[in-house]
Design a protein around this motif. Structure first.
Motif, PDB file in Angstrom:
ATOM      1  N   ARG A 267       1.028  -1.223  -0.097  1.00 15.54           N
ATOM      2  CA  ARG A 267      -0.017  -0.102   0.150  1.00 15.54           C
ATOM      3  C   ARG A 267       0.890   1.247   0.127  1.00 15.54           C
ATOM      4  O   ARG A 267       1.936   0.968   0.708  1.00 15.54           O
ATOM      5  N   GLY A 268      -0.149   2.314  -0.752  1.00 13.02           N
ATOM      6  CA  GLY A 268       0.546   3.653  -0.437  1.00 13.02           C
ATOM      7  C   GLY A 268       2.262   3.864  -1.098  1.00 13.02           C
ATOM      8  O   GLY A 268       2.184   2.900  -1.558  1.00 13.02           O
ATOM      9  N   PRO A 269       3.138   4.494  -0.152  1.00 12.76           N
ATOM     10  CA  PRO A 269       4.708   4.968  -0.924  1.00 12.76           C
ATOM     11  C   PRO A 269       5.550   3.474  -0.523  1.00 12.76           C
ATOM     12  O   PRO A 269       6.410   3.580  -0.806  1.00 12.76           O
ATOM     13  N   PHE A 270       5.104   2.240  -0.210  1.00 10.48           N
ATOM     14  CA  PHE A 270       6.267   1.300   0.293  1.00 10.48           C
ATOM     15  C   PHE A 270       6.017   0.688  -0.788  1.00 10.48           C
ATOM     16  O   PHE A 270       6.286   0.817  -1.766  1.00 10.48           O
ATOM     17  N   ASN A 271       7.627  -0.164  -0.976  1.00 12.06           N
ATOM     18  CA  ASN A 271       8.101  -1.102  -2.041  1.00 12.06           C
ATOM     19  C   ASN A 271       8.730  -2.370  -1.428  1.00 12.06           C
ATOM     20  O   ASN A 271       8.352  -2.088   0.019  1.00 12.06           O
ATOM     21  N   ALA A 272       8.595  -3.318  -2.280  1.00 14.43           N
ATOM     22  CA  ALA A 272       8.491  -4.634  -1.614  1.00 14.43           C
ATOM     23  C   ALA A 272       9.322  -5.351  -3.310  1.00 14.43           C
ATOM     24  O   ALA A 272       8.937  -4.834  -4.588  1.00 14.43           O
ATOM     25  N   VAL A 273      10.167  -6.566  -2.856  1.00 11.09           N
ATOM     26  CA  VAL A 273      10.661  -6.907  -3.887  1.00 11.09           C
ATOM     27  C   VAL A 273      10.459  -8.199  -3.992  1.00 11.09           C
ATOM     28  O   VAL A 273      11.081  -8.992  -2.748  1.00 11.09           O
ATOM     29  N   LEU A 274       9.830  -9.257  -5.063  1.00 10.70           N
ATOM     30  CA  LEU A 274      10.483 -10.577  -4.914  1.00 10.70           C
ATOM     31  C   LEU A 274      11.206 -11.042  -5.542  1.00 10.70           C
ATOM     32  O   LEU A 274      11.892 -10.641  -6.652  1.00 10.70           O
ATOM     33  N   VAL A 275      12.329 -11.978  -4.358  1.00  7.85           N
ATOM     34  CA  VAL A 275      13.192 -12.654  -6.045  1.00  7.85           C
ATOM     35  C   VAL A 275      13.253 -13.996  -5.808  1.00  7.85           C
ATOM     36  O   VAL A 275      12.838 -14.837  -4.289  1.00  7.85           O
ATOM     37  N   GLU A 276      12.800 -14.631  -7.002  1.00 12.65           N
ATOM     38  CA  GLU A 276      12.572 -16.059  -6.952  1.00 12.65           C
ATOM     39  C   GLU A 276      14.650 -16.870  -7.078  1.00 12.65           C
ATOM     40  O   GLU A 276      14.415 -16.400  -8.658  1.00 12.65           O
ATOM     41  N   ALA A 277      15.094 -17.756  -6.703  1.00 16.99           N
ATOM     42  CA  ALA A 277      16.219 -18.547  -6.563  1.00 16.99           C
ATOM     43  C   ALA A 277      15.593 -19.410  -6.885  1.00 16.99           C
ATOM     44  O   ALA A 277      15.210 -20.418  -6.000  1.00 16.99           O
TER      45      ALA A 277
END
Lengths: 435, 435
Positions: B286-296
Motif C-alpha cells: 500500500r501507499g508509498p511502500f516498496n516490496a521486492v520478490l526474488v525467485e531463486a
C-alpha cells in the motif's frame, strides 16, 4: 588479484538434507562459484557418522569420511550442518583456532555457545557466518547484523519456526486438533519424530536469542529467552481467535525498552503463541514459511519473508555465506565480530507490557461481569473489549481483551479471577500482537 | 585491533531530506557508531550548492561548505546523497581514485555509469556501497549481492517506486483519476514538482538495472531496460482490474531465461504497469511502500518489504553501508567487486513471454467473438478468459485474458485486432503477473 589464487578447500560436516543440497550445488555449479569468489571451491570431504548410510547419488562416496577432525584440519572453509552441540562445538572451535573460516547452520550451538565461537574467530581473524541458523533462506541475520548496523532496532517480531506455523495453519484452515496437525506435519517431513524442540518453542527461542544478540548488541543466551510452546493451543482457542478476525501464530518477540535518553534500558526476548490479526503481514504467513518484521528507528518496519526450512532453501543461505567467506580469503576482510557493547540486561516482569486475551468459563447469571471487572481493575489491568459467547449446551464463556498490561499485573489478575466462584475455569490466556 | 584507530573522516555531499537525516544520526548516535565500527566517525563537512539555504537546525552551519572537491580530498568515507549525474560522478570518481570509500544513494548514476565506478573502486581497493539506491531502507541490494551470492536467481519482481505505488493505490482505493492522484502525491511530498522520472517509470528502470546487474552477474544499463510508465492508466483500467480481483501495480521485472544446460540464455529487464491479484504479496503493498520478490533456484521465493523512500528510511540504508565501510577501514576487507562474468545478452521480443489482458470496445452484435477469436488465434495467442462487459449507455467491451504469449505475437495480434470493423477501439493492453 592478478595471480590466480589457489583453490579453497571446503569441508562439509554432516550429510543430511542440508548437507546433501550444499554438496549438490557445490559440485553442479563449480564454474559459477569460481567466478563469484575469484577462486575455485574444491569440496575436500564430507564428514558423516556412518559411512554406510544410503545417500543421494549426488554425494561422491570417495569424499565421505568418518574422520571429521582430520577433514577439518586440512580445510580453508568449513560448512557445519551436522547439528547438535557436540562434537559440532569442538570441531568448530578447533577449525577457527586453526584459521579455518566457518559457516554454520547450528542455531542451538550459537544460542548456547556463541560468545566462545566469536572469540575464537576474532582471535584467528577468520569468518564465522550463520545466516542459515535463522529462518532458512530468509536473509535476516545479514539484514540485522549488516544492513541495519547504522540504525537502532526497537523490536523484532517473527515467525521463525516453520513446523509450528504449519501446525497452527492446519489447525486454523482444516480445523484439526494439535495432535492431528502434528501427525500430518510429521508425515510431510515438516516435523521430526521427536517434535519437542519445535512445538515447545525451543527452536524459535534459539533463533530469537541469535537475532536479539545482533539487534541489541548484547549477549542474549538461550537461557535469557522466556519460552512458551504451542502444545496447549486448542481448537477452541483457534475458533475464538477467528471470531474477532485473528489467527494464532507462534512468535519470537525481541524488544528493547530505552531509557529517557534513548540509551540503555533493557531487553525482553520471548517466544509465545499470540493472536495476530488475520490481515496483518504475519497473519498471512502460511504453511512452513517464515517471516520476520524488524522495527527500527530510521528504517521503520521492514519485513523479510521466505522458506524457513528445507534442504534447498537452507543450502542457499549456507552457500551465500560460503561465497562471502571465500571472497574474504581471496581479497581480505572478515565477518563482523560479536557486537556486545550495549550489554543490556533483561527487563523484569513489571516492565514488559502486552495486550492479552483472557478466555474464561463463567456462571451465567446477573452480576458476573461486574465481579470479573472489579477483580481485573483492582490490579491495574483495563479492558479493551469484552465479549460473551455461549456454546450451545455448554457453559457460557467470557472473552476479555485487555489494554497493555505488565506481566506481573496480568499474573495478579489471573490469581484474583481464579478465586471467583463465578469463574469456574480460565480456559486460556494469550497475548495479542500486531496492532 | 589493540591500538585505538584514528577517527574516520566522513564527508557528506548533499543536504536534502536524506543528507539531513544522515547528519542528524551521525551527530546524535556518535557513541553507537564508534562501538559498532571500532573507530570514531567524525563528520568532516557537508557540501551544498548554496550555503545560505535555510536548513534543519540539526545541521551545524560551520560544517557546511560549497567546496565539494576540497571536502572529498580530506575524507576517509564519502556519503553522496546529492543526486544527479554531474558533478556527483566526477566527485565520486575522484574520491575513489584518492582511496576514499564511497556510499551513494544515486540510482541514476549507478545505472548509467556503474561499471566506471566499480573499476575505480577496485583499482584503489576501496568500497563502493549503494543499498539506498534501490527501495530505500529495504536491504535488497545486500540481499541480492551477498545473501544470494551462492544461489541462482531466476527472476525479480518488485514494486520499487513509492510515488507510483501511492498514485495507483489512491486511484484504486479512492477512485481518483491519474491527475488527481498525482496532485495529491505532490501535496504530500511523495512526488516531485516534475514527476516525470517517477511516473514514466525511469526511476524504477534505474533500480531494475541495478538489481538485474547484481542478480544476473552482467552489465545491465539503463538503456537495456524497456520502460512503460503509468500515465496512461485510467480509472476504467483500475475498475476493470478490480472486477477480476486484481490491482494495477508498476512492476520492475528482471528475469533470466537459461538454456538447456541451465547456463547462459539471456535476460529481460522491464518496467511496466501490470495486473496483480489483490491477494498476492505485491497486491497488498500500500501507499508509498516498496516490496521486492526474488525467485531463486535454491532459496525459492523471498520477499523484502519496507519503506522505499523518505529521509529517515533512506538514511538507515546509507548508514548501514557507512558502518560496513568503516569496519573495512578498521579491520580490512572490501565490498564485493562488480560481478559480470555471465555477460548475458538481452532477450528478443520473441523470447519474452507474459500473460496479457486486452480490453477493447466492440460492436455488440452476433459473431463478434468469433471474429476476434480468429484474429487472435492466427498469431498463436490463446485465450485463458473472455469476459464481455457493458457500461450502461456506453459501448460494449470485451476483455480477453491470454495465456503466456511472446511480445512479438502480442504485437501482431494487436495489429490484426486493429483492422477489425467490429473492434472500434483497443482500450488498453496490460500484462498480468503474480500467478
Amino acid at each position: 588479484m592478478n595471480d590466480v589464487p589457489a583453490p579453497l578447500r571446503v569441508a562439509v560436516l554432516g550429510c543430511g538434507v542440508v548437507g546433501t543440497e550444499v554438496v549438490r550445488r557445490l559440485l553442479e555449479h563449480t564454474a559459477e562459484f569460481s567466478a563469484r569468489t575469484g577462486a575455485d571451491l574444491e569440496l575436500s570431504g564430507i564428514a558423516v557418522r556412518t559411512l554406510t548410510t544410503p545417500r543421494d547419488p549426488v554425494v561422491p562416496t570417495d569424499l565421505l569420511t568418518d574422520d571429521a577432525a582430520g577433514l577439518v584440519a586440512g580445510a580453508d572453509l568449513l560448512v557445519e550442518v551436522m547439528g547438535g552441540i557436540e562434537p559440532a562445538r569442538t570441531l568448530i572451535l578447533d577449525a577457527l583456532r586453526a584459521g579455518v573460516s566457518v559457516i554454520t547452520a547450528n542455531k542451538a550451538l550459537l544460542a548456547q555457545h556463541g560468545p566462545e565461537l566469536y572469540e575464537a574467530a576474532d582471535a584467528a581473524h577468520v569468518d564465522l557466518f550463520y545466516e542459515a541458523a535463522v529462518a532458512g533462506a530468509v536473509p535476516v541475520v545479514r539484514g540485522v547484523r549488516e544492513s541495519l548496523a547504522g540504525d537502532r532496532i526497537n523490536r523484532i517480531l517473527g515467525i521463525v519456526n516453520g513446523t509450528t506455523n504449519y501446525i497452527l495453519d492446519e489447525m486454523t484452515t482444516n480445523e484439526l486438533d494439535f495432535g492431528a496437525a502434528l501427525a500430518q506435519a510429521q508425515e510431510l517431513g515438516y516435523a521430526e519424530a521427536d517434535p519437542t524442540a519445535d512445538v515447545e518453542g525451543l527452536d524459535a527461542a534459539a533463533k530469537a536469542a541469535i537475532l536479539a544478540s545482533l539487534a541489541f548488541h548484547s549477549r542474549i543466551a538461550l537461557a535469557d529467552v522466556s519460552v512458551q510452546g504451542i502444545t496447549q493451543i486448542t481448537p477452541a482457542d483457534i475458533a475464538s481467535a477467528a471470531q474477532t478476525g485473528h489467527v494464532i501464530k507462534l512468535l519470537a518477540v525481541a524488544e528493547q525498552r530505552r531509557d529517557g535518553a534513548g540509551q540503555g534500558g533493557g531487553v525482553a526476548v520471548r517466544v509465545y503463541p499470540a493472536l495476530v490479526p488475520a490481515e496483518h503481514p504475519l497473519g498471512n504467513v502460511r504453511g512452513p514459511f517464515n517471516a520476520v518484521l524488524v522495527e527500527a528507528e530510521a528504517a521503520g518496519t521492514l519485513m523479510f519473508y521466505g522458506a524457513g526450512a528445507g534442504g534447498a532453501a537452507t543450502s542457499s543461505a549456507v552457500l551465500g555465506d560460503l561465497v562471502a567467506a571465500a571472497r574474504h580469503r581471496v581479497s581480505g576482510g572478515k565477518s563482523p565480530s560479536e557486537s556486545r557493547y550495549a550489554d543490556l540486561t533483561r527487563l523484569g516482569a513489571d516492565e514488559i507490557r502486552t495486550r492479552y486475551q483472557i478466555r474464561m468459563e463463567i456462571t451465567d447469571r446477573p452480576g458476573v461481569l461486574a465481579e470479573v471487572a472489579t477483580a481485573v481493575a483492582e490490579h491495574g489491568v483495563s479492558f479493551e473489549t469484552v465479549r460473551q459467547q455461549g456454546q450451545s449446551g455448554g457453559p457460557a464463556e467470557l472473552v476479555i481483551g485487555t489494554h497493555e498490561a505488565s506481566e506481573s499485573a496480568l499474573a495478579a489478575t489471573l490469581t484474583a479471577l481464579d478465586t471467583l466462584d463465578v469463574v469456574p475455569r480460565i480456559s486460556s490466556v494469550l497475548r495479542v500482537e500486531g496492532i
